[in-house]
Design a protein around this motif. Structure first.
Motif, PDB file in Angstrom:
ATOM      1  N   GLY A  29      55.487 -26.955  54.784  1.00  0.00           N
ATOM      2  CA  GLY A  29      56.223 -27.768  53.819  1.00  0.00           C
ATOM      3  C   GLY A  29      55.850 -27.350  52.414  1.00  0.00           C
ATOM      4  N   LEU A  30      56.850 -27.282  51.536  1.00  0.00           N
ATOM      5  CA  LEU A  30      56.645 -26.923  50.142  1.00  0.00           C
ATOM      6  C   LEU A  30      56.959 -28.141  49.289  1.00  0.00           C
ATOM      7  CD1 LEU A  30      58.772 -23.629  50.162  1.00  0.00           C
ATOM      8  CD2 LEU A  30      56.362 -23.884  50.772  1.00  0.00           C
ATOM      9  N   GLY A  31      56.163 -28.376  48.270  1.00  0.00           N
ATOM     10  CA  GLY A  31      56.414 -29.485  47.362  1.00  0.00           C
ATOM     11  C   GLY A  31      56.192 -29.082  45.921  1.00  0.00           C
ATOM     12  N   ALA A  32      57.054 -29.594  45.027  1.00  0.00           N
ATOM     13  CA  ALA A  32      56.914 -29.336  43.593  1.00  0.00           C
ATOM     14  C   ALA A  32      57.352 -30.580  42.833  1.00  0.00           C
ATOM     15  CB  ALA A  32      57.757 -28.133  43.165  1.00  0.00           C
ATOM     16  N   VAL A  33      56.690 -30.841  41.721  1.00  0.00           N
ATOM     17  CA  VAL A  33      57.012 -31.999  40.894  1.00  0.00           C
ATOM     18  C   VAL A  33      56.798 -31.634  39.431  1.00  0.00           C
ATOM     19  CG1 VAL A  33      54.678 -32.964  41.128  1.00  0.00           C
ATOM     20  CG2 VAL A  33      56.588 -34.481  40.529  1.00  0.00           C
ATOM     21  N   ILE A  34      57.675 -32.143  38.564  1.00  0.00           N
ATOM     22  CA  ILE A  34      57.571 -31.882  37.131  1.00  0.00           C
ATOM     23  C   ILE A  34      57.444 -33.205  36.390  1.00  0.00           C
ATOM     24  CG2 ILE A  34      58.708 -30.892  35.097  1.00  0.00           C
ATOM     25  CD1 ILE A  34      60.088 -28.933  37.012  1.00  0.00           C
ATOM     26  N   HIS A  35      56.428 -33.284  35.529  1.00  0.00           N
ATOM     27  CA  HIS A  35      56.171 -34.457  34.684  1.00  0.00           C
ATOM     28  C   HIS A  35      56.258 -34.054  33.215  1.00  0.00           C
ATOM     29  CE1 HIS A  35      54.058 -35.775  38.388  1.00  0.00           C
ATOM     30  NE2 HIS A  35      54.404 -36.985  37.988  1.00  0.00           N
ATOM     31  N   ASP A  36      56.552 -35.033  32.375  1.00  0.00           N
ATOM     32  CA  ASP A  36      56.531 -34.785  30.931  1.00  0.00           C
ATOM     33  C   ASP A  36      55.171 -35.162  30.348  1.00  0.00           C
ATOM     34  OD1 ASP A  36      56.503 -37.594  30.581  1.00  0.00           O
ATOM     35  OD2 ASP A  36      58.582 -37.674  29.900  1.00  0.00           O
ATOM     36  N   GLN A  37      55.068 -35.088  29.036  1.00  0.00           N
ATOM     37  CA  GLN A  37      53.805 -35.351  28.333  1.00  0.00           C
ATOM     38  C   GLN A  37      53.320 -36.790  28.472  1.00  0.00           C
ATOM     39  OE1 GLN A  37      55.511 -34.213  24.672  1.00  0.00           O
ATOM     40  NE2 GLN A  37      56.112 -36.258  24.090  1.00  0.00           N
ATOM     41  N   HIS A  38      54.219 -37.693  28.875  1.00  0.00           N
ATOM     42  CA  HIS A  38      53.850 -39.098  29.053  1.00  0.00           C
ATOM     43  C   HIS A  38      53.511 -39.418  30.506  1.00  0.00           C
ATOM     44  CE1 HIS A  38      55.224 -39.653  24.968  1.00  0.00           C
ATOM     45  NE2 HIS A  38      56.397 -39.136  25.299  1.00  0.00           N
ATOM     46  N   GLY A  39      53.576 -38.418  31.377  1.00  0.00           N
ATOM     47  CA  GLY A  39      53.308 -38.631  32.791  1.00  0.00           C
ATOM     48  C   GLY A  39      54.524 -39.076  33.577  1.00  0.00           C
ATOM     49  N   LYS A  40      55.679 -39.152  32.920  1.00  0.00           N
ATOM     50  CA  LYS A  40      56.917 -39.554  33.593  1.00  0.00           C
ATOM     51  C   LYS A  40      57.415 -38.388  34.464  1.00  0.00           C
ATOM     52  CE  LYS A  40      61.702 -40.782  32.783  1.00  0.00           C
ATOM     53  NZ  LYS A  40      62.772 -40.878  31.791  1.00  0.00           N
ATOM     54  N   MET A  41      57.713 -38.694  35.738  1.00  0.00           N
ATOM     55  CA  MET A  41      58.248 -37.678  36.634  1.00  0.00           C
ATOM     56  C   MET A  41      59.710 -37.430  36.302  1.00  0.00           C
ATOM     57  SD  MET A  41      58.658 -37.550  40.793  1.00  0.00           S
ATOM     58  CE  MET A  41      57.108 -38.331  41.061  1.00  0.00           C
ATOM     59  N   TRP A  42      60.069 -36.153  36.116  1.00  0.00           N
ATOM     60  CA  TRP A  42      61.450 -35.782  35.801  1.00  0.00           C
ATOM     61  C   TRP A  42      62.198 -35.325  37.030  1.00  0.00           C
ATOM     62  CZ3 TRP A  42      63.967 -34.581  30.848  1.00  0.00           C
ATOM     63  CH2 TRP A  42      63.354 -35.248  29.782  1.00  0.00           C
ATOM     64  N   VAL A  43      61.530 -34.564  37.873  1.00  0.00           N
ATOM     65  CA  VAL A  43      62.205 -34.038  39.061  1.00  0.00           C
ATOM     66  C   VAL A  43      61.147 -33.663  40.101  1.00  0.00           C
ATOM     67  CG1 VAL A  43      62.264 -31.640  38.259  1.00  0.00           C
ATOM     68  CG2 VAL A  43      63.998 -32.408  39.866  1.00  0.00           C
ATOM     69  N   SER A  44      61.543 -33.759  41.363  1.00  0.00           N
ATOM     70  CA  SER A  44      60.680 -33.299  42.445  1.00  0.00           C
ATOM     71  C   SER A  44      61.548 -32.652  43.514  1.00  0.00           C
ATOM     72  CB  SER A  44      59.875 -34.462  43.036  1.00  0.00           C
ATOM     73  OG  SER A  44      60.736 -35.386  43.663  1.00  0.00           O
TER      74      SER A  44
END
Length: 140
Positions: A29-44
């Motif tokens: 299984g592959l997983g990826a997640v992107i957060h901004d400078q405030h720790g808010k998740m934008w996409v996974s």
């Protein structure tokens, strides 16, 4: 002292990736997640690969997935973090990757050319919990 995820600097994003291997089923299984400078998740994103058990190549596939997500979002500054030192060293190196994941390393480098400012570094498993959990999502 516990290690925890840290937000990226102002104006940056952070992309974490990881894998989970299920050798009994012959899956990774592959997983990826992107957060901004405030720790808010934008996409996974998560996906499962059947019949693919080389952990180093799987880590490179997950890193490529994270880089592609950044490119698709038009991210201009990103910290990329995973716990596969060999993949990180290979991507950061100027030398050709002669390992079994060589083409994946080249694909990562090529995709990173569209992102003006990036850095790829090692993250401990404790800093990568969300990406690791996503890597197992496909098994549920």
């Amino acid at each position: 002292m516990a290690t925890t995820w840290k937000a990226p600097p102002h104006g940056w994003f952070k992309a974490n990736w990881d894998i989970g291997v299920d050798s009994k089923r012959g899956q990774v299984g592959l997983g990826a997640v992107i957060h901004d400078q405030h720790g808010k998740m934008w996409v996974s994103k998560s996906q499962t690969q059947q019949g693919f058990l080389d952990p180093s190549a799987a880590e490179a596939m997950a890193a490529l997935m994270a880089v592609q997500l950044c490119m698709e979002m038009g991210i201009q500054q990103v910290q990329l973090e995973g716990d596969a030192k060999n993949v990180i060293v290979a991507v950061n190196s100027k030398e050709p990757d002669k390992s079994g994941r060589g083409q994946l390393t080249e694909d990562i480098r090529s995709t990173l050319q569209v992102i003006p400012v990036w850095e790829m570094r090692n993250a401990h498993r404790e800093e990568n919990k969300v990406a690791h959990a996503l890597s197992w999502f496909g098994y549920l």
